[in-house]
Scaffold this active site. Structure first.
Site, PDB file in Angstrom:
ATOM      1  N   TYR A 141       5.066 -56.039  64.956  1.00 41.32           N
ATOM      2  CA  TYR A 141       3.916 -55.133  65.038  1.00 41.32           C
ATOM      3  C   TYR A 141       2.708 -55.729  64.303  1.00 41.32           C
ATOM      4  CZ  TYR A 141       1.533 -50.547  64.770  1.00 41.32           C
ATOM      5  OH  TYR A 141       0.636 -49.508  64.861  1.00 41.32           O
ATOM      6  N   GLN A 166       4.042 -55.327  55.874  1.00 39.35           N
ATOM      7  CA  GLN A 166       4.841 -54.103  55.865  1.00 39.35           C
ATOM      8  C   GLN A 166       6.286 -54.466  56.197  1.00 39.35           C
ATOM      9  OE1 GLN A 166       4.645 -50.782  55.028  1.00 39.35           O
ATOM     10  NE2 GLN A 166       6.814 -50.913  55.534  1.00 39.35           N
ATOM     11  N   TYR A 190      -1.540 -44.617  58.070  1.00 40.00           N
ATOM     12  CA  TYR A 190      -0.454 -43.762  58.567  1.00 40.00           C
ATOM     13  C   TYR A 190      -1.040 -42.414  59.008  1.00 40.00           C
ATOM     14  CZ  TYR A 190       2.980 -47.170  57.195  1.00 40.00           C
ATOM     15  OH  TYR A 190       3.741 -48.317  57.126  1.00 40.00           O
ATOM     16  N   ILE A 191      -0.941 -42.171  60.294  1.00 39.41           N
ATOM     17  CA  ILE A 191      -1.525 -40.991  60.921  1.00 39.41           C
ATOM     18  C   ILE A 191      -0.368 -40.111  61.400  1.00 39.41           C
ATOM     19  CG2 ILE A 191      -3.130 -40.199  62.725  1.00 39.41           C
ATOM     20  CD1 ILE A 191      -4.408 -42.158  60.655  1.00 39.41           C
TER      21      ILE A 191
HETATM   22  N1  CAA Z   1      10.447 -53.041  50.728  1.00 39.73           N
HETATM   23  C1  CAA Z   1      11.487 -53.782  50.294  1.00 39.73           C
HETATM   24  N2  CAA Z   1      12.737 -53.611  50.732  1.00 39.73           N
HETATM   25  C2  CAA Z   1      12.947 -52.658  51.631  1.00 39.73           C
HETATM   26  C3  CAA Z   1      11.914 -51.851  52.131  1.00 39.73           C
HETATM   27  C4  CAA Z   1      10.624 -52.070  51.622  1.00 39.73           C
HETATM   28  N3  CAA Z   1       9.589 -51.339  52.020  1.00 39.73           N
HETATM   29  N4  CAA Z   1      12.426 -51.015  53.026  1.00 39.73           N
HETATM   30  C5  CAA Z   1      13.745 -51.270  53.107  1.00 39.73           C
HETATM   31  N5  CAA Z   1      14.056 -52.257  52.228  1.00 39.73           N
HETATM   32  C6  CAA Z   1      15.350 -52.839  51.958  1.00 39.73           C
HETATM   33  C7  CAA Z   1      16.355 -51.794  51.544  1.00 39.73           C
HETATM   34  O1  CAA Z   1      16.321 -51.560  50.175  1.00 39.73           O
HETATM   35  C8  CAA Z   1      17.646 -52.464  51.973  1.00 39.73           C
HETATM   36  O2  CAA Z   1      17.939 -53.497  51.051  1.00 39.73           O
HETATM   37  P1  CAA Z   1      19.454 -54.008  50.797  1.00 39.73           P
HETATM   38  O3  CAA Z   1      19.923 -54.573  52.124  1.00 39.73           O
HETATM   39  O4  CAA Z   1      19.306 -55.043  49.740  1.00 39.73           O
HETATM   40  O5  CAA Z   1      20.223 -52.792  50.383  1.00 39.73           O
HETATM   41  C9  CAA Z   1      17.217 -53.069  53.260  1.00 39.73           C
HETATM   42  O6  CAA Z   1      15.834 -53.356  53.183  1.00 39.73           O
HETATM   43  C10 CAA Z   1      17.366 -52.078  54.390  1.00 39.73           C
HETATM   44  O7  CAA Z   1      18.069 -52.687  55.304  1.00 39.73           O
HETATM   45  P2  CAA Z   1      18.210 -52.026  56.706  1.00 39.73           P
HETATM   46  O8  CAA Z   1      19.319 -52.713  57.406  1.00 39.73           O
HETATM   47  O9  CAA Z   1      18.196 -50.530  56.637  1.00 39.73           O
HETATM   48  O10 CAA Z   1      16.806 -52.508  57.296  1.00 39.73           O
HETATM   49  P3  CAA Z   1      16.318 -52.408  58.754  1.00 39.73           P
HETATM   50  O11 CAA Z   1      16.276 -53.768  59.327  1.00 39.73           O
HETATM   51  O12 CAA Z   1      17.045 -51.349  59.537  1.00 39.73           O
HETATM   52  O13 CAA Z   1      14.836 -51.917  58.515  1.00 39.73           O
HETATM   53  C11 CAA Z   1      13.249 -50.181  58.360  1.00 39.73           C
HETATM   54  C12 CAA Z   1      14.554 -50.739  57.819  1.00 39.73           C
HETATM   55  C13 CAA Z   1      13.448 -49.627  59.787  1.00 39.73           C
HETATM   56  C14 CAA Z   1      12.175 -51.260  58.458  1.00 39.73           C
HETATM   57  C15 CAA Z   1      12.837 -49.076  57.417  1.00 39.73           C
HETATM   58  O14 CAA Z   1      12.687 -49.620  56.137  1.00 39.73           O
HETATM   59  C16 CAA Z   1      11.524 -48.444  57.810  1.00 39.73           C
HETATM   60  O15 CAA Z   1      11.453 -47.619  58.727  1.00 39.73           O
HETATM   61  N6  CAA Z   1      10.432 -48.798  57.133  1.00 39.73           N
HETATM   62  C17 CAA Z   1       9.117 -48.301  57.451  1.00 39.73           C
HETATM   63  C18 CAA Z   1       8.445 -49.238  58.390  1.00 39.73           C
HETATM   64  C19 CAA Z   1       7.064 -48.736  58.680  1.00 39.73           C
HETATM   65  O16 CAA Z   1       6.285 -48.421  57.804  1.00 39.73           O
HETATM   66  N7  CAA Z   1       6.709 -48.674  59.974  1.00 39.73           N
HETATM   67  C20 CAA Z   1       5.450 -48.159  60.357  1.00 39.73           C
HETATM   68  C21 CAA Z   1       5.630 -47.360  61.615  1.00 39.73           C
HETATM   69  S1  CAA Z   1       4.181 -46.424  62.007  1.00 39.73           S
HETATM   70  C22 CAA Z   1       3.079 -47.546  62.466  1.00 39.73           C
HETATM   71  O17 CAA Z   1       3.341 -48.698  62.637  1.00 39.73           O
HETATM   72  C23 CAA Z   1       1.688 -47.050  62.667  1.00 39.73           C
HETATM   73  C24 CAA Z   1       0.743 -47.807  61.864  1.00 39.73           C
HETATM   74  O18 CAA Z   1      -0.029 -48.579  62.431  1.00 39.73           O
HETATM   75  C25 CAA Z   1       0.686 -47.601  60.409  1.00 39.73           C
END
Ligand code: CAA
Length: 263
Positions: A170, A164, A202-203
């Site tokens: 994590y 992820q 995702y809950i």
């Molecule tokens: N795949 C590929 N590229 C991605 C991406 C993805 N899924 N998400 C973001 N990017 C890329 C963007 O396009 C951007 O690219 P460029 O720099 O080339 O423009 C870049 O990454 C974003 O850079 P940021 O500086 O914004 O990245 P960041 O270091 O701040 O991270 C993030 C962004 C916070 C990870 C955000 O993408 C996010 O929140 N993602 C979701 C993460 C997630 O699913 N977490 C789960 C939480 S809940 C949980 O964990 C419970 C469980 O058990 C399921």
């Protein structure tokens, strides 16, 4: 130092009702999953005890639970601290009784892509999500072995089973959780103790709701069932794994993710 909230009254009355009730400790009880798990186990007839970290949250949670008719004593303790966990477990054993069921549920996220991830974010997530599992389990296991009974349920994640973006810390911790499960399951299989992992997708918890809305929308689009999971849906599975009827299931990892990831 840890402290228990409103525990005198609750512990006293719960203790009197305790007769033959198994004791279940749920870590991270104030979160969405923790709350649903506590309520379900309480309804199942267990003597449920919660662990929490933040005083203000613990206090509010305790009041809300009492108002809803759940008598659940809760104990404050930073579960990243091995010695403090030992003190908390001893106190629970003295005030409530030996722990028969341990649900290692407490966890945090500190998401961000790896290139920018600080050591502190890595360290805190590993300590909270993985070391805590060692800390809590290590302090209850010998008592379980003595009683020749136990249920250990570790909450992992779909993101430990697949990659992820933004979650190296994590995913590493949560993948470690199931490695822990499998080995401990083998070690205590002939002692009446089962050890299992649940890997929720995702809950609808605060953790997931705090993901940026556009990102969350895309995540939901990738879930074949077409929605976030409900906390109670995880709690039902915990309830089954906590039961005596689940005694032949050990070392298993249950995916519960709406079809988002299959393997
Ligand atoms: N795949 C590929 N590229 C991605 C991406 C993805 N899924 N998400 C973001 N990017 C890329 C963007 O396009 C951007 O690219 P460029 O720099 O080339 O423009 C870049 O990454 C974003 O850079 P940021 O500086 O914004 O990245 P960041 O270091 O701040 O991270 C993030 C962004 C916070 C990870 C955000 O993408 C996010 O929140 N993602 C979701 C993460 C997630 O699913 N977490 C789960 C939480 S809940 C949980 O964990 C419970 C469980 O058990 C399921």
């Amino acid at each position: 130092m840890f402290a228990k909230i409103k525990s005198e009254k609750i512990v006293e009355s719960s203790f009197m009702d305790r007769e033959n009730k198994k004791v279940a400790l749920v870590t991270g009880c104030t979160g969405g999953l923790g709350t649903a798990i506590c309520k379900k186990l309480y309804k199942d007839g267990y003597m449920v005890v919660g662990n929490y970290l933040t005083h203000s949250k613990g206090e509010a949670w305790s009041i809300a639970m009492q108002e809803q008719g759940f008598e659940i004593p809760i104990y404050q303790c930073d579960i990243t601290d091995y010695d403090k966990v030992g003190e908390m477990i001893k106190l629970i054993e003295t005030e409530v009784g030996g722990i028969d069921i341990l649900v290692n549920n407490a966890a945090i996220t500190k998401d961000g892509q790896f290139r920018k991830m600080t050591y502190e974010r890595w360290d805190l997530v590993l300590k909270t999500n993985l070391y805590s599992v060692f800390n809590c389990t290590r302090h209850v296991i010998n008592q379980m072995v003595e009683r020749q009974y136990g249920r250990i349920i570790n909450i992992s994640s779909v993101n430990a089973q697949r990659g992820q973006f933004g979650q190296v810390n994590y995913a590493a911790a949560k993948a470690g959780v199931h490695g822990f499960t499998k080995t401990l399951a083998v070690e205590v299989a002939n002692k009446g103790i089962t050890v299992n992992t649940i890997s929720p997708g995702y809950i609808a918890t605060d953790m997931v709701m705090s993901i940026a809305e556009d990102v969350r929308r895309k995540i939901i689009e990738s879930i074949p069932v077409g929605r976030l999971g409900g906390t109670e849906e995880i709690a039902y599975l915990v309830s089954f794994l906590a039961s005596e009827e689940s005694s032949f299931i050990t070392g298993a990892n249950y995916a519960i993710n709406g079809g988002q990831h299959m393997y």
